[in-house]
Motif scaffolding. Structure first.
Motif, short mmCIF file in Angstrom:
data_model
loop_
_atom_site.label_atom_id
_atom_site.label_comp_id
_atom_site.label_asym_id
_atom_site.label_seq_id
_atom_site.Cartn_x
_atom_site.Cartn_y
_atom_site.Cartn_z
N ALA A 1 0.99 -1.35 0.00
CA ALA A 1 -0.22 -0.06 0.09
C ALA A 1 0.83 1.21 0.10
N ALA A 2 2.12 1.09 0.31
CA ALA A 2 2.92 2.29 0.59
C ALA A 2 2.78 3.22 -0.77
N MET A 3 2.79 2.43 -1.86
CA MET A 3 2.95 3.13 -3.12
C MET A 3 1.66 3.87 -3.57
N GLU A 4 0.49 3.69 -2.83
CA GLU A 4 -0.68 4.26 -3.25
C GLU A 4 -0.70 5.88 -3.19
N ASP A 5 -1.49 6.28 -4.22
CA ASP A 5 -1.72 7.90 -4.03
C ASP A 5 -2.80 8.25 -3.22
N PRO A 6 -3.08 9.35 -2.59
CA PRO A 6 -4.13 10.08 -2.07
C PRO A 6 -5.47 9.80 -2.94
N LEU A 7 -6.76 9.70 -2.13
CA LEU A 7 -7.84 9.79 -3.00
C LEU A 7 -8.11 11.15 -3.56
N LYS A 8 -8.70 11.08 -4.94
CA LYS A 8 -8.98 12.25 -5.37
C LYS A 8 -10.51 11.98 -5.61
N PRO A 9 -11.32 13.06 -5.38
CA PRO A 9 -12.94 13.22 -5.96
C PRO A 9 -12.79 13.10 -7.57
N ALA A 10 -13.76 12.43 -8.01
CA ALA A 10 -13.75 12.43 -9.36
C ALA A 10 -13.72 13.83 -10.24
N GLY A 11 -13.17 14.20 -11.11
CA GLY A 11 -12.97 15.37 -11.86
C GLY A 11 -14.03 15.24 -12.79
N GLN A 12 -14.21 16.58 -13.31
CA GLN A 12 -15.14 16.65 -14.50
C GLN A 12 -15.26 15.71 -15.74
#
Ligand SMILES: Nc1ncnc2c1ncn2[C@@H]1O[C@H](COP(=O)(O)OP(=O)(O)OP(=O)(O)O)[C@@H](O)[C@H]1O
Ligand SMILES: [Mg+2]
Lengths: 255, 616
Positions: free
Chosen positions: B299-310
């Motif tokens: 998991a260490a390589m995972e990026d932060p969650l981002k809400p879906a863009g347009q």
């Protein structure tokens, strides 16, 4: 005045190794107490028992006069004890700001909320805390990308988020350059004084310890061999012998 | 007595697995396949060559052949995956299970093959009024002999000292200047030879068959976990224990307890897994095992969650509109609607697995249990309780959630391979119960005639129901992942220590996550039952659990969209390519290997990585 933390005859052995051997000390309300000792002296083991991560073999730990023996890390955290780890641990897949937001959410007892998104929750407070530790500019970065020194700062912010009464810091400056070390400890000292938090910390840099700690206790091979202010510790022959070997380092300091 | 004889070949099998794990920290899922291969090779030697040479010489030849196969596997595959996350190691070795299964089917056919009895040991001996086959007695003594041999090899030779050192501290051995690669290869070869020998010794007693690989793997898991991973004496003790418990269950047969007939021989399948679950709970590192190092997390390589863009929202909307239009094809191509329904159910299944495996960091190898329970829950509520479909579909997630609450309570206390094996064990228990409780579940035939009432009896309409519920389930889980709870799940995965010290109840959070995932999976199972018009134990089979993991990895375990991409691709692939060939298992095995070795990020993960590079 009644001490905030009282440790009585604490013991812990790993196999044959007596990591912590009959250690007793007290920490007064508002004190900035250093716990020092050579590698393997039992400092981290001591910390792990204080925050409930390890069960002691014997002895007692009193927080505000009440025994916290047998409680887990979370229950001890609830009683107002925050800690940082020797090997800094933050949540790598969250942003720096989210790290602190989660700590604040946990403090507010909102961990089990399933609906409202985290994004805006406690954001201002989190940014303010990050500002306190000088990390606001990096708030949006993924935590796993941070330099080690910055991880240590964020960890401090996490520990402060729950407004602890007592803060345990295990080598808060490990892996930092000497100037950075002094800065971080000064910062920590200022922050806890503003908030009225008592601190127990370990530290390998003697400069830092002697410059900042109000009182020092010394562990060697699991045993507490001395306690007192900087001058007392520096003059203590037992400390010089077991801790500094030939005592050359102290001699240089005094010169 | 019979139990003691069984214990020996179980011990050879498990000792090999344990040895390999101890040194390389890889749980070799293909170990049962090596055992099976051993049985087939020994069968061929014994029946084609015949006589003393064919049988006894065949045993030696089998061990040698398996050592060679083991060497090849180690050099060609394992070397490349020692440093990847456990989940990938488990999957890569499972790919070998699929490949070897097809290899054996191609070479020996699908019939069961019973080998000739051992020349020289055909008679039987009378002890205390019972007749025992000489061969069983031979097996009984062979176990301790091999145990002693292994003990001497490991404690008295330089090579053994190195192996033991490697078991305790791998870096130290590297520092000693030992050629680690050779050591690992040799250990894997020895472990494979032991497995092959175990299989070979069974041929006169039980026919070699294609189901041996998974059943042997299950047995070996239980023994190794009960005895303690990496402990050879532990493996022996546990093999004795398990074999005896099985023998006793069979020996008891049907007993009457308080007036109720109770068939103990049906308990055999369940009994060993119950023993394993108890041991894992009471002594997580097995009877004679020691605590292993910290679990590794990918998991260490995972990026932060981002809400879906347009753009992503528009894409999702377009896909949804496209999916809504599928029923228009009902006339022209009825099969499309059926396939699309399957795809949606797979999406819901994979998304629920991703929920715990990705953000939760719990790599369940038994997620099919909740799918099957949802399936049976819905079917039985409809058939036996006479509930309407709506109630059956609503009740199924509850059934699955109850089981997830029970199993999850134990599972969240473990991590890494232990969690994988315990979840697998629980799924096997469910499978065994369903398979053997014929009066309730219809046994291997299942229950037929579970069709949705009008208007859902039309494929297009039922499809829309499935679409609605799938979208609902996926969005619900997504919402949860963006809420404090989802963050707490990931915090507990990234650093449980930090999370506990910050007041997050990691076990409770992961437990609830397990229950949520279980109930969503149960919903998928219920929809499956009505889509297929029946239920069968196949819905709980290990292969479905593995399919789920492959879907998640194919899409990308680190992306929320991973299962939404992986499940359709996998299902369509299965439908188009794999149905064309009798060797679809082998094809699936190759797909898994490619995934693990070449595309560990999966489809969505790779696209996301490109997008990030592009954005910079
Ligand atoms: N989990 C453990 N199992 C076995 N031995 C341990 C364990 N943790 C600590 N020890 C041993 O206990 C002793 C004290 O270790 P501890 O980590 O408390 O020392 P420390 O004072 O924090 O040292 P350092 O300055 O290196 O951090 C050491 O001899 C160490 O090897
Ligand atoms: Mg330490």
């Amino acid at each position: 005045m009644k001490p905030l933390l009282e440790v009585r005859n604490l013991r812990k052995a790993f196999g044959g190794v007596r990591a912590v051997d009959d250690v007793s000390f007290a920490l007064a309300e508002g004190e900035f107490l250093a716990l020092i000792g050579p590698n393997g002296a039992g400092k981290s083991t001591c910390f792990n028992m204080l925050n409930g991560q390890l069960a002691p073999d014997g002895g007692d730990i009193l927080l505000g006069g009440k025994s916290i023996l047998g409680l887990g890390p979370r229950q001890i955290w609830k009683r107002g004890v925050g800690r940082t780890f020797q090997v800094a641990a933050i949540w790598g897949s969250l942003t720096v700001c989210e790290n602190v937001q989660i700590a604040l959410l946990a403090h507010a007892g909102e961990v089990f909320r399933l609906w409202r998104p985290v994004a805006a929750r406690y954001r201002e407070e989190a940014l303010a805390l990050l500002g306190d530790v000088g990390m606001q500019a990096q708030a949006q970065r993924p935590a796993r990308e941070l330099a080690y020194g910055d991880v240590k700062r964020v960890e401090l912010a996490l520990a402060l988020a729950s407004r602890p009464r007592l803060l345990l810091m295990d080598e808060p400056t490990a892996g930092m350059a000497p100037r950075e070390r002094n800065e971080l400890i000064s910062l920590a000292r200022r922050l806890v004084r503003e908030r009225g938090i008592s601190v127990l910390f370990t530290e390998h840099s003697m400069d830092v310890v002697f410059a900042h700690a109000e009182r020092i206790i010394v562990l060697a091979r699991g045993r507490l061999i001395a306690q007192g202010d900087a001058a007392t510790i520096q003059a203590d022959p037992k400390v010089q012998e077991t801790y500094f070997g030939s005592g050359r380092m102290l001699a240089r300091r005094r010169a | 007595m019979n139990g003691l004889a069984n214990a020996s070949s179980l011990f050879f099998l498990s000792a090999g697995l344990s040895l390999i794990f101890g040194v390389s920290r890889v749980v070799n899922m293909a170990h049962g396949s090596l055992y099976m291969l051993g049985a087939y090779i020994a069968y061929t030697c014994a029946s084609k060559l015949g006589g003393m040479l064919g049988f006894w010489g065949g045993l030696v030849a089998t061990a040698a052949a398996l050592a060679l196969v083991g060497t090849l596997i180690e050099v060609l595959l394992l070397r490349r995956i020692y440093h990847v996350a456990e989940l990938f190691q488990l999957l890569a070795t499972f790919a070998l299970v699929l490949l070897l299964s097809d290899v054996v089917a191609a070479l020996w056919g699908v019939e069961d093959l019973l080998g000739p009895r051992a020349p020289g040991l055909r008679g039987s001996v009378e002890i205390l009024g019972h007749n025992y086959p000489q061969y069983d007695l031979f097996l009984l003594f062979l176990g301790p002999v091999v145990l002693a041999g292994l003990h001497i090899l490991l404690s008295r030779t330089r090579w053994g000292t190195l192996v033991r050192a490697a078991t305790q501290d791998r870096d130290m051995v590297a520092a000693l200047g030992v050629d680690q690669a050779k050591l690992f290869t040799a250990v894997f070869a020895l472990g494979s030879a032991l497995a092959g020998l175990g299989g070979a010794l069974e041929t006169p007693r039980q026919p070699a068959n294609l189901g041996m690989d998974l059943s042997a793997l299950g047995d070996a898991f239980v023994v190794v976990v009960v005895g303690g991973m990496g402990s050879i004496p532990g493996a022996y003790v546990a093999a004795l224990l398990i074999a005896e418990i099985k023998a006793i269950c069979i020996g008891l047969g049907t007993q009457h307890i308080a007036g109720v007939a109770f068939n103990f021989s049906k308990l055999t399948l369940v009994a060993e897994f119950i023993v394993m679950a108890i041991v894992l709970i009471a002594r997580p590192y097995g009877l004679l095992g020691r605590a292993q190092g910290m679990p590794r997390h990918a998991a260490a390589m995972e990026d932060p969650l981002k809400p879906a863009g347009q753009a992503l929202r528009l894409l999702a909307l377009a896909v949804l509109v496209g999916l809504l239009a599928v029923p228009l094809l009902a006339e022209a191509s009825p099969y499309t609607v059926v396939l699309a329904t399957d795809v949606l159910i797979a999406v819901l299944f994979a998304a629920s697995l991703h929920f715990i495996a990705g953000p939760g960091g719990m790599h369940s190898f038994g997620h099919a249990a909740y799918f099957g329970l949802g399936c049976y829950g819905a079917g039985l509520l409809l058939k036996l309780a006479g509930l309407p479909m709506a109630a059956a579909i609503a009740g199924a997630p509850l059934v699955a959630a109850l089981a997830a609450a029970l199993f999850g309570w134990f599972a969240v206390r473990l991590s890494g391979v232990y969690l994988a094996m315990l979840t697998l064990a629980f799924a096997q228990i469910v499978w065994a119960v369903v398979f053997q409780w014929e009066t309730l579940t219809g046994g291997s035939n299942g229950v037929l005639g579970i069709w949705p009432p009008a208007p859902f009896n039309r494929a297009g309409i039922y499809y829309l129901l499935v679409l609605g519920l799938t979208v609902l389930g996926v969005l619900l889980m997504r919402r949860i992942l963006f809420a404090p709870f989802g963050y707490a799940m990931r915090a507990g995965r990234d650093s449980p220590l930090r999370a506990e010290a910050t007041g997050i109840a990691v076990l409770k959070v992961h437990w609830l996550a397990f229950i949520i995932a279980g109930s969503v999976c149960g919903l998928a199972g219920a929809l499956f039952a009505f889509a297929k018009g029946g239920i069968s134990p196949e819905t709980i089979h290990v292969s479905r659990s593995i399919d789920g993991l492959v879907m998640v990895l194919l899409g990308g375990i680190h992306e929320l969209a991973g299962p939404l991409v992986g499940a359709p691709v996998f299902t369509l692939l299965q439908d188009s390519v794999m149905r064309q060939t009798p060797y679809w298992r082998g094809v699936l095995g190759v797909v898994i290997l490619v995934l693990v070795l070449v595309f560990p990020l999966g489809i969505a993960g790779t696209i996301a990585a490109w997008a990030r590079r592009f954005a910079r």
